[in-house]
Scaffold this motif. Sequence first.
Motif, PDB file in Angstrom:
ATOM      1  N   UNK A 139       0.927  -1.481  -0.182  1.00  0.00           N
ATOM      2  CA  UNK A 139       0.379  -0.272  -0.017  1.00  0.00           C
ATOM      3  C   UNK A 139       0.767   1.087  -0.659  1.00  0.00           C
ATOM      4  N   UNK A 140       2.033   1.048   0.653  1.00  0.00           N
ATOM      5  CA  UNK A 140       2.628   2.348   1.011  1.00  0.00           C
ATOM      6  C   UNK A 140       3.265   2.409  -0.870  1.00  0.00           C
ATOM      7  N   UNK A 141       4.266   1.789  -1.415  1.00  0.00           N
ATOM      8  CA  UNK A 141       4.500   2.040  -1.868  1.00  0.00           C
ATOM      9  C   UNK A 141       3.478   2.086  -2.940  1.00  0.00           C
ATOM     10  N   UNK A 142       3.076   1.576  -3.521  1.00  0.00           N
ATOM     11  CA  UNK A 142       1.996   2.225  -4.047  1.00  0.00           C
ATOM     12  C   UNK A 142       0.907   3.963  -3.760  1.00  0.00           C
ATOM     13  N   UNK A 143       1.257   4.077  -2.921  1.00  0.00           N
ATOM     14  CA  UNK A 143       0.360   5.176  -2.352  1.00  0.00           C
ATOM     15  C   UNK A 143       1.947   6.465  -2.764  1.00  0.00           C
ATOM     16  N   UNK A 144       3.331   5.681  -2.745  1.00  0.00           N
ATOM     17  CA  UNK A 144       4.395   6.751  -2.828  1.00  0.00           C
ATOM     18  C   UNK A 144       4.536   6.892  -4.311  1.00  0.00           C
ATOM     19  N   UNK A 145       4.392   5.405  -5.152  1.00  0.00           N
ATOM     20  CA  UNK A 145       4.667   5.640  -6.727  1.00  0.00           C
ATOM     21  C   UNK A 145       3.855   6.504  -7.079  1.00  0.00           C
ATOM     22  N   UNK A 146       2.612   6.803  -6.718  1.00  0.00           N
ATOM     23  CA  UNK A 146       1.228   7.389  -7.833  1.00  0.00           C
ATOM     24  C   UNK A 146       1.718   8.675  -7.076  1.00  0.00           C
ATOM     25  N   UNK A 147       1.927   9.492  -5.741  1.00  0.00           N
ATOM     26  CA  UNK A 147       1.817  10.764  -4.659  1.00  0.00           C
ATOM     27  C   UNK A 147       3.102  11.249  -4.688  1.00  0.00           C
ATOM     28  N   UNK A 148       4.239  10.492  -4.768  1.00  0.00           N
ATOM     29  CA  UNK A 148       5.016  11.071  -3.774  1.00  0.00           C
ATOM     30  C   UNK A 148       5.849  11.624  -5.394  1.00  0.00           C
ATOM     31  N   UNK A 149       7.107  12.849  -5.684  1.00  0.00           N
ATOM     32  CA  UNK A 149       7.805  13.285  -6.405  1.00  0.00           C
ATOM     33  C   UNK A 149       9.230  12.292  -6.289  1.00  0.00           C
ATOM     34  N   UNK A 150       9.852  11.998  -7.344  1.00  0.00           N
ATOM     35  CA  UNK A 150      10.984  11.260  -7.785  1.00  0.00           C
ATOM     36  C   UNK A 150      12.067  11.661  -6.756  1.00  0.00           C
ATOM     37  N   UNK A 151      12.315  12.908  -6.228  1.00  0.00           N
ATOM     38  CA  UNK A 151      13.037  12.928  -4.833  1.00  0.00           C
ATOM     39  C   UNK A 151      12.717  13.135  -4.130  1.00  0.00           C
ATOM     40  N   UNK A 152      11.203  13.453  -3.413  1.00  0.00           N
ATOM     41  CA  UNK A 152      10.694  12.693  -2.544  1.00  0.00           C
ATOM     42  C   UNK A 152      11.004  11.330  -2.042  1.00  0.00           C
ATOM     43  N   UNK A 153      10.429  10.577  -2.846  1.00  0.00           N
ATOM     44  CA  UNK A 153      11.063   9.072  -3.475  1.00  0.00           C
ATOM     45  C   UNK A 153      12.748   8.543  -2.774  1.00  0.00           C
ATOM     46  N   UNK A 154      13.210   9.247  -2.929  1.00  0.00           N
ATOM     47  CA  UNK A 154      15.162   9.658  -3.130  1.00  0.00           C
ATOM     48  C   UNK A 154      15.344   9.390  -1.674  1.00  0.00           C
ATOM     49  N   UNK A 155      14.675  10.595  -1.161  1.00  0.00           N
ATOM     50  CA  UNK A 155      15.265  10.978   0.099  1.00  0.00           C
ATOM     51  C   UNK A 155      14.112   9.597   1.428  1.00  0.00           C
ATOM     52  N   UNK A 156      13.441   9.240   0.822  1.00  0.00           N
ATOM     53  CA  UNK A 156      12.676   8.350   2.128  1.00  0.00           C
ATOM     54  C   UNK A 156      13.515   7.185   1.793  1.00  0.00           C
ATOM     55  N   UNK A 157      13.814   6.549   0.912  1.00  0.00           N
ATOM     56  CA  UNK A 157      15.094   5.490   0.404  1.00  0.00           C
ATOM     57  C   UNK A 157      16.316   5.942   1.594  1.00  0.00           C
ATOM     58  N   UNK A 158      16.796   7.277   1.191  1.00  0.00           N
ATOM     59  CA  UNK A 158      17.882   7.226   2.216  1.00  0.00           C
ATOM     60  C   UNK A 158      17.489   7.066   3.767  1.00  0.00           C
ATOM     61  N   UNK A 159      16.029   7.946   3.744  1.00  0.00           N
ATOM     62  CA  UNK A 159      15.894   7.786   5.771  1.00  0.00           C
ATOM     63  C   UNK A 159      15.353   6.458   5.756  1.00  0.00           C
ATOM     64  N   UNK A 160      14.602   5.773   5.120  1.00  0.00           N
ATOM     65  CA  UNK A 160      14.851   4.230   5.910  1.00  0.00           C
ATOM     66  C   UNK A 160      15.370   3.243   5.577  1.00  0.00           C
TER      67      UNK A 160
END
Length: 197
Positions: A139-160
Amino acid sequence: MSHPPSFLRDILCRRFELSHAEATTYLNAFHRHEFDADQVFVQAGSICHHLGIIEEGLMKCTFVSHDKEVIHEFLAEGSFATSYASFLTEMPSSKRLVCLEPTVVWVANRQDLIKLVQDHPFVQRMTDRVNRQLFLLLHEQLRSVRLDSAEQRYLALLEHRPDLAQRIPQYLLASYLHVTPETLSRIRRNLQAAARS
């Protein structure tokens, strides 16, 4: 006969609220295997009859379509490794799991795991929790792909999962983030420039 390291037992205890005795009982069904980099753990198109827990190393989990590889997930130390849909349904796997590094995996086969469920009620509780965790993750992966920018996804990767940025080639990270390698390079440059200013 070798035994799984205590840190895997501790991970199971935390993740599934098991006693040390329960975690040890579960891990006793698993056997140690070593895989080289680029060696396949689960082949797409084959039925997956095993479940692994990674002691050391890294795998990529991919979908392959028309000779194009799409990264679904990276699996590192402490992760379960399997094609879960194939394991549950006994249908051919749509995923391929391949080692990116020399990898040590503790592996149990379907029959041993079925016996565990039959003999130990806590294993069914583990299965229920895995199903819940997988649903929330997807659910979180789908939400992120649909709603987050590429930069937001990269920053989330660096955080988690900060280790992935150091261990994984950029073109694989880009596939995982659903961007081109060029876009990922631009994101990294922009973030480095912002950090310096």
